[in-house]
Design a protein around this motif. Structure first.
Motif, PDB file in Angstrom:
ATOM      1  N   TYR A  62     101.477  21.020  16.540  1.00 48.09           N
ATOM      2  CA  TYR A  62     100.924  21.700  17.710  1.00 48.09           C
ATOM      3  C   TYR A  62     101.144  20.862  18.966  1.00 48.09           C
ATOM      4  N   ILE A  63     102.328  20.333  19.105  1.00 47.20           N
ATOM      5  CA  ILE A  63     102.698  19.563  20.288  1.00 47.20           C
ATOM      6  C   ILE A  63     103.589  20.436  21.174  1.00 47.20           C
ATOM      7  N   THR A  64     103.179  20.612  22.406  1.00 45.43           N
ATOM      8  CA  THR A  64     103.959  21.389  23.369  1.00 45.43           C
ATOM      9  C   THR A  64     104.638  20.421  24.336  1.00 45.43           C
ATOM     10  N   THR A  65     105.968  20.383  24.282  1.00 49.13           N
ATOM     11  CA  THR A  65     106.726  19.488  25.149  1.00 49.13           C
ATOM     12  C   THR A  65     106.945  20.138  26.515  1.00 49.13           C
ATOM     13  N   LYS A  66     107.520  19.354  27.414  1.00 56.42           N
ATOM     14  CA  LYS A  66     107.809  19.885  28.748  1.00 56.42           C
ATOM     15  C   LYS A  66     108.741  21.084  28.658  1.00 56.42           C
ATOM     16  N   ASP A  67     109.747  21.022  27.785  1.00 55.79           N
ATOM     17  CA  ASP A  67     110.703  22.117  27.659  1.00 55.79           C
ATOM     18  C   ASP A  67     110.057  23.373  27.071  1.00 55.79           C
ATOM     19  N   GLU A  68     108.936  23.190  26.367  1.00 50.21           N
ATOM     20  CA  GLU A  68     108.243  24.333  25.757  1.00 50.21           C
ATOM     21  C   GLU A  68     107.121  24.865  26.622  1.00 50.21           C
ATOM     22  N   ALA A  69     106.651  24.060  27.566  1.00 53.84           N
ATOM     23  CA  ALA A  69     105.590  24.524  28.465  1.00 53.84           C
ATOM     24  C   ALA A  69     106.104  25.742  29.235  1.00 53.84           C
ATOM     25  N   SER A  70     105.308  26.815  29.257  1.00 49.06           N
ATOM     26  CA  SER A  70     105.832  28.072  29.791  1.00 49.06           C
ATOM     27  C   SER A  70     104.767  28.858  30.538  1.00 49.06           C
ATOM     28  N   LEU A  71     105.239  29.739  31.382  1.00 45.89           N
ATOM     29  CA  LEU A  71     104.399  30.675  32.122  1.00 45.89           C
ATOM     30  C   LEU A  71     105.018  32.061  32.009  1.00 45.89           C
ATOM     31  N   ASP A  72     104.248  32.993  31.505  1.00 49.55           N
ATOM     32  CA  ASP A  72     104.679  34.387  31.409  1.00 49.55           C
ATOM     33  C   ASP A  72     103.773  35.242  32.286  1.00 49.55           C
ATOM     34  N   VAL A  73     104.373  35.974  33.185  1.00 50.43           N
ATOM     35  CA  VAL A  73     103.631  36.833  34.099  1.00 50.43           C
ATOM     36  C   VAL A  73     104.221  38.237  34.028  1.00 50.43           C
ATOM     37  N   SER A  74     103.358  39.209  33.866  1.00 44.65           N
ATOM     38  CA  SER A  74     103.812  40.603  33.894  1.00 44.65           C
ATOM     39  C   SER A  74     102.869  41.407  34.776  1.00 44.65           C
ATOM     40  N   THR A  75     103.431  42.229  35.610  1.00 42.97           N
ATOM     41  CA  THR A  75     102.660  43.131  36.466  1.00 42.97           C
ATOM     42  C   THR A  75     103.219  44.525  36.295  1.00 42.97           C
ATOM     43  N   GLY A  76     102.379  45.481  36.474  1.00 46.61           N
ATOM     44  CA  GLY A  76     102.849  46.842  36.316  1.00 46.61           C
ATOM     45  C   GLY A  76     101.810  47.850  36.725  1.00 46.61           C
ATOM     46  N   SER A  77     102.190  49.088  36.594  1.00 46.53           N
ATOM     47  CA  SER A  77     101.288  50.178  36.961  1.00 46.53           C
ATOM     48  C   SER A  77     101.636  51.413  36.153  1.00 46.53           C
ATOM     49  N   THR A  78     100.645  52.266  36.022  1.00 37.79           N
ATOM     50  CA  THR A  78     100.833  53.558  35.381  1.00 37.79           C
ATOM     51  C   THR A  78     100.144  54.616  36.222  1.00 37.79           C
ATOM     52  N   ASP A  79     100.889  55.632  36.609  1.00 37.47           N
ATOM     53  CA  ASP A  79     100.339  56.753  37.370  1.00 37.47           C
ATOM     54  C   ASP A  79     100.368  57.998  36.495  1.00 37.47           C
ATOM     55  N   LYS A  80      99.208  58.635  36.369  1.00 38.13           N
ATOM     56  CA  LYS A  80      99.139  59.883  35.619  1.00 38.13           C
ATOM     57  C   LYS A  80      98.549  60.967  36.512  1.00 38.13           C
ATOM     58  N   THR A  81      99.228  62.086  36.567  1.00 36.44           N
ATOM     59  CA  THR A  81      98.737  63.208  37.358  1.00 36.44           C
ATOM     60  C   THR A  81      98.620  64.434  36.464  1.00 36.44           C
ATOM     61  N   PHE A  82      97.559  65.185  36.674  1.00 40.56           N
ATOM     62  CA  PHE A  82      97.322  66.433  35.951  1.00 40.56           C
ATOM     63  C   PHE A  82      97.024  67.536  36.967  1.00 40.56           C
ATOM     64  N   PHE A  83      97.581  68.688  36.718  1.00 37.41           N
ATOM     65  CA  PHE A  83      97.373  69.834  37.598  1.00 37.41           C
ATOM     66  C   PHE A  83      97.073  71.037  36.715  1.00 37.41           C
ATOM     67  N   ASN A  84      95.828  71.527  36.777  1.00 34.57           N
ATOM     68  CA  ASN A  84      95.384  72.610  35.906  1.00 34.57           C
ATOM     69  C   ASN A  84      95.085  73.863  36.726  1.00 34.57           C
ATOM     70  N   ASN A  85      95.602  74.991  36.273  1.00 39.15           N
ATOM     71  CA  ASN A  85      95.262  76.301  36.827  1.00 39.15           C
ATOM     72  C   ASN A  85      94.729  77.160  35.687  1.00 39.15           C
ATOM     73  N   THR A  86      93.476  77.598  35.784  1.00 35.01           N
ATOM     74  CA  THR A  86      92.892  78.400  34.716  1.00 35.01           C
ATOM     75  C   THR A  86      92.239  79.650  35.288  1.00 35.01           C
ATOM     76  N   LEU A  87      92.269  80.686  34.501  1.00 34.69           N
ATOM     77  CA  LEU A  87      91.653  81.961  34.841  1.00 34.69           C
ATOM     78  C   LEU A  87      90.747  82.347  33.683  1.00 34.69           C
ATOM     79  N   SER A  88      89.478  82.592  33.979  1.00 32.77           N
ATOM     80  CA  SER A  88      88.518  82.945  32.933  1.00 32.77           C
ATOM     81  C   SER A  88      87.839  84.267  33.272  1.00 32.77           C
ATOM     82  N   TYR A  89      87.453  84.981  32.228  1.00 31.43           N
ATOM     83  CA  TYR A  89      86.821  86.286  32.419  1.00 31.43           C
ATOM     84  C   TYR A  89      85.736  86.482  31.376  1.00 31.43           C
ATOM     85  N   SER A  90      84.570  86.918  31.837  1.00 27.99           N
ATOM     86  CA  SER A  90      83.436  87.193  30.957  1.00 27.99           C
ATOM     87  C   SER A  90      83.014  88.644  31.149  1.00 27.99           C
TER      88      SER A  90
END
Length: 1012
Positions: free
Chosen positions: A485-513
């Motif tokens: 469990y020795i981490t050398t300089k060559d193994e020292a690391s930084l991982d960065v991830s950024t992102g986004s998710t856009d979800k859109t919904f458009f509903n048209n409904t007609l109801s009758y009683s």
């Protein structure tokens, strides 16, 4: 005829005497009418807490005269003596009062405990609970909210028959929920719908803001969601604005969490004794750190890793809500702060700040509303090395390794090859050195409007937007945590991830009683459009000096990449309900889904369902005893789909820059990267369901019994390919799997609210049998971790060797079936197939990993200002492979379970624990029934005692309550692991494998609720 017209009529047409007589009669009648016109005033309050109820409907029976209570519960209505006033309010039992000579009538309404007329939320609409013909379970929110959690899904545990929930003690960790078992080889998570918005999981939303929850369990109730509802649907409704003056509520709690159960592992002396014996048995010298004759013998370190790591975790939750408004615009806003620090000594914790605003109103024929929600959360994640879990590594850490060591880079202790020969991870140091954080910012917005075009015909438009922004960061610095469990300089690391998710919904409904005499019709039709855009950018930096700034620009080398995907969908939905005389109920659903996840030839899926119910108790020819209030039979059938595959999974990808060596010359070429089935299509799910619902003693006692069969076909599964195809992996995912789930579900509730001491008892039980019907094209079984999935058996059954004792001497060894590398003191395994040799063919099925039954029991009571509740929950009939116990019993260089102290030796032969030996040549630690245990458990999940503080009238504080809540207080189980309710690998083929899930902590919380 008006008095004025009557006057003219009398004056010109009648004789004088008759005219005078008519005038006298008219005046007398007018005075009499004036004397009878009366305005009745009063105040309407709640019988439970004395709070005024705004918006209560008051109507004079048999007339059109009515009124509504104002913000303070005040009402005024014209009524004559002898007439009857009817008071009605949603969630409360209607009350009738006969008008006398009084001018003021105050009414106290009681809650409707039977709730058969309760309106519940279903897909794209609502329906009376008594009119449901599908399997829809309404969650008891008063009980569910006693569970203190960050995730709404956790509140479902034990509350609904047929719903299983598994979680862990990790702050902000994932909650695993299944509805009626497993119906796919890939994704079995249900769909969540919050205020009409489809979401993947509810952990970004505050549980305290939830008003109601319904679980749609069968295809009939979930068919309106089509391919999204194949695994069941959980509908969550948050609190809405109510008519009345501003109502402010504040709730605060602080809880203290500790691990309820720890592992019994050896201390320094026990560890050195067992490990030294293992080395001697293998013909090795004793490690210097364990050898009393060596100058490196360790005597000054005796680390109890569980004691060092486990501490008191703190959980905090504060919420503030505002509610009020008028008919044209009512509002509810909730602010919530949640923080949970880990019970492990590390920076890992979870923090979330959320806001939710609901607006709703009505103006004439228009109804409208909007929702705005925002959540910001930070989670510091736990870290584990390859093949290890944080808990597994912690329990197996050797006691001769110190927690801290100033001589090592990073300041934490470790082992050495020359001294201990043990590869042991310092979990405390590993998790404190690494920065592994995840940040989420989520915004949801929804706006809708509804217009009643003509009576009974309504058009609704609904648009919603869901935006998630995230940032994940993992920095591993240069450090020295000992051998391996020795981490050398060559193994020292930084991982960065950024992102986004856009979800859109458009509903048209007609109801009758439409209501025609005894016939009632309700119809729904609509178009649902959706789009999801996902973007991810990742960067990696490698090469950092110790203490160097952990930014990408300081890395010796960097790399980066990005990806972007778009998924679109369009659905046509329809539903029709028919009721005759409140006796016979019919419902039909149809939905067609189209998705870009599949090729153009297979991008459509037609989903449908039919259900019906018969209210026997409403039949005139059936004469039931008075104590029988309700009997209803219902049945349903439906077909759904499942589209849980990655984008572009139907398009084979190739690498056009591949080369091949021909006679020592590199020739350009093209090769297949991944082979995909262009004809891949939706998974299919068919469910049949029959049930009976019974209400007794004016529905104080309610009982439901249900039976279901769910068949899943065309399941996506990996089928092996020849290596000559060049594809990696050498398999192709196609529709070639099938399975069946079936079971019974029972629920019962009894409410006694007729005395000063009020109480409620409820219980539910669900059974489940899973059977795999098809695997691939040839039916070849699939092997997992200590498991095997085969046609005709349950998915992920434990598959292992059976033990029959220990070899006691050379004669015993010679007389037994051939067992490679076995020696005296080793485990003797059963020769199942009788071929005289122990091999893989001798493994057998040892038990199912999916619980055969799960249940929950709730008791709540209140007397005057006191209330008390307790909730029990459990599951059983399943087996668990205890991998942690296996590791602790392996007799190698890691730490040992105290059971290992009873190992076999020439002086200790009356034992079932084999000799420890380095290398384990006989594979004593192989998958066998030594490590298989029953997973049955019964747990006191929550218990709460509360007291409502008496508040003077007209005080700014309307209500105040203090409470003490306990969670995970006591568990009855034979499982020797830390927690039988562990969140195992959700992979279908490796189930019931406890490799070190975070045990659920015991929590004691103190809280206060205040209404202003």
């Amino acid at each position: 005829m008006t008095n004025k017209r009557l006057f003219y009529y009398c004056n010109f047409l009648l004789p004088r005497k008759a005219w005078l007589l008519t005038m006298v009669v008219m005046l007398f009648s007018s005075f009499n009418l004036i004397a009878q016109d009366k305005v009745i005033k009063g105040v309407v309050t709640s019988a439970k807490d004395g709070m005024t109820l705004p918006g209560v409907n008051v109507i004079v029976k048999g007339t059109t005269r009515s009124a509504n209570a104002d913000f303070d519960g005040n009402f005024a209505v014209q009524a004559n003596p002898g007439e009857v006033l009817i008071f009605s309010y949603i969630g409360y039992a209607s009350q009738q009062v006969t008008v006398g000579n009084q001018d003021k009538i105050n009414v106290s309404l009681k809650e409707d405990v039977n709730k058969l007329d309760e309106v519940v939320v279903i897909g794209y609409g609502t329906q009376k609970k008594s009119d449901l013909s599908g399997a829809v379970s309404v969650v008891n929110m008063e009980s569910a909210k006693k569970t203190i959690t960050y995730d709404t899904a956790k509140m479902l545990q034990g509350q609904v028959a047929g719903v299983t929930v598994q979680s862990s003690g990790e702050p902000g960790g994932f909650v695993n929920i299944k509805i009626r078992g497993l119906s796919s080889f890939s994704n079995n998570n249900p769909l969540f719908v919050i205020d009409g918005m489809i979401v993947d999981a509810p952990f970004d939303f505050a549980p305290g803001d939830v008003e109601s929850m319904q679980v749609l369990k069968d295809a009939s109730s979930a068919a309106i969601y089509g391919v999204r509802g194949a695994n069941g649907v959980v509908i969550i409704t948050t609190k809405k604005g109510k008519l009345g003056k501003l109502d402010v509520k504040y709730k605060s709690l602080v809880g203290f969490q500790n691990v309820a159960k720890t592992w019994d592992v050896t201390d320094r002396v026990g560890y050195q004794t067992i490990t030294s014996a293992a080395e001697k048995n293998a013909g090795l010298t004793i490690a210097p750190g364990n050898d009393p004759t060596s100058s490196s013998y360790i005597t000054n370190v005796n680390t109890d890793w569980q004691k060092e790591a486990y501490e008191t975790g703190i959980i905090k939750n504060h919420s503030l809500s505002f509610n009020g408004g008028a008919e044209t615009m009512a509002y509810n806003m909730n602010l919530d702060y949640f923080n949970n620090s880990s019970y492990i000594k590390s920076p890992q914790d979870y923090e979330r700040l959320s806001m939710n605003l609901n607006l709703n109103g009505k103006k004439g024929i228009f109804k409208y509303g909007a929702k705005i929600g925002y959540t910001q959360s930070d989670k510091e994640n736990f870290n584990s090395y390859v093949g290890e879990t944080a808990i597994g590594a912690l329990v197996g850490a050797v006691p001769t390794m110190p927690v801290y060591d100033a001589n090592r880079l990073g300041g934490y202790g470790g082992t050495t090859n020359l001294t201990q020969r043990a590869i042991s991870l310092n979990v405390i140091g590993f998790n404190n050195l690494i920065d592994n954080s995840g940040k989420r910012n989520r915004f949801i917005g929804d706006i809708w409007g509804e217009v009643e075009i003509v009576k009974g015909l309504k058009y609704k438009i609904d648009a919603s937007f869901d935006r998630l922004d995230y940032e994940n960061r993992r920095y591993i610095p240069q450090s020295d945590l000992g051998w391996y469990y020795i981490t050398t300089k060559d193994e020292a690391s930084l991982d960065v991830s950024t992102g986004s998710t856009d979800k859109t919904f458009f509903n048209n409904t007609l109801s009758y009683s439409l209501d025609i005499d005894k016939h009632k019709f309700d119809a729904l039709a609509g178009l649902v459009q959706e789009r999801s855009d996902s973007y991810n950018h990742w960067s990696r930096g490698v090469g950092y000096d110790y203490g160097e700034i952990s930014k990408l620009q300081y890395a010796d080398a960097t790399s980066t990449g990005e990806s972007n995907t778009t998924i679109t969908g369009k659905s046509f939905i329809s539903r029709i309900n028919y009721s005759f005389d409140d006796r016979y109920l019919l419902q039909a659903n149809f939905r067609q889904d189209k998705s870009s996840l599949f090729s153009e030839n297979n991008n459509s899926s037609n989903n449908y369902s039919f259900s019906g119910a018969w209210k026997l108790s409403n039949e005139k020819f059936i004469h039931l005893p008075k104590w029988v209030s309700n009997i209803k039979l219902r049945a349903s059938y439906g077909k759904l789909g499942n589209n849980t595959i990655p984008p572009y999974f139907f398009a084979t990808t190739i690498n056009s820059f591949a080369g091949y060596d021909f006679n020592n010359a590199l020739a350009p070429g093209t090769t297949v990267v991944a082979s995909l089935d262009p004809n891949v299509k939706w998974e299919d799910n068919e469910t049949s369901d029959v049930a009976v619902e019974i209400g007794l003693f004016e529905n104080d006692l309610q009982f439901t019994a249900e039976y279901f069969v769910k068949n899943s076909t065309n399941l996506l599964i990996g089928v092996p390919l020849p290596y000559s195809t060049g594809a990696f992996p050498a398999s192709i995912t196609t529709n070639a799997g099938a399975m069946e789930n079936k079971g019974f579900e029972f629920s019962a509730t009894y409410n006694n609210n007729h005395h000063a001491f009020k109480y409620s008892i409820s219980a539910n039980l669900g059974t489940l049998k899973n059977e795999v019907k098809q695997i691939g094209l040839n039916g070849n079984p699939i092997y997992g971790a200590a498991s095997k999935t085969e046609v005709g058996r349950s998915m992920g059954e434990i598959y292992a060797y059976e033990t029959v004792g220990i070899f006691q001497n050379a004669a015993d060894l010679a007389a037994s079936p051939t067992q490679t590398n076995a020696g005296v003191g080793d485990i003797k395994f059963r020769d199942v197939n009788g071929d005289g040799m122990i091999s893989d063919l001798d493994r057998t099925y040892q038990g199912v990993t999916i619980p055969k039954y799960s249940y929950g029991m709730n008791f709540s009571a209140n007397y005057k200002n006191w209330d008390f509740s307790m909730f029990w929950q459990g599951a059983g009939g399943n087996k668990v492979f205890n991998s942690i116990y296996r590791n602790l019993m392996s007799g190698q260089y890691g730490n040992h379970h105290t059971d290992m102290l009873n190992y076999w030796s020439t002086t200790n032969t009356n034992t079932d624990v084999p000799r420890p030996i380095i290398g384990d040549p006989n594979a004593n630690g192989r998958d066998s029934n030594r490590f298989i245990q029953k997973g049955d458990y019964l747990r006191l999940q929550t218990m709460e005692i509360g007291y409502e503080i008496p508040i003077p009238v007209n005080n700014i504080v309307q209500k105040a309550k203090v409470f003490v809540n306990g969670q995970n207080l006591w568990t009855l189980t034979k499982y020797t692991g830390a927690d039988p309710d562990f969140n195992s690998n959700d992979g279908s083929f490796s189930r019931g494998y406890d490799n070190g899930s975070f045990p659920n902590p015991r929590t004691i919380s103190l809280g206060v609720e205040v209404n202003f």
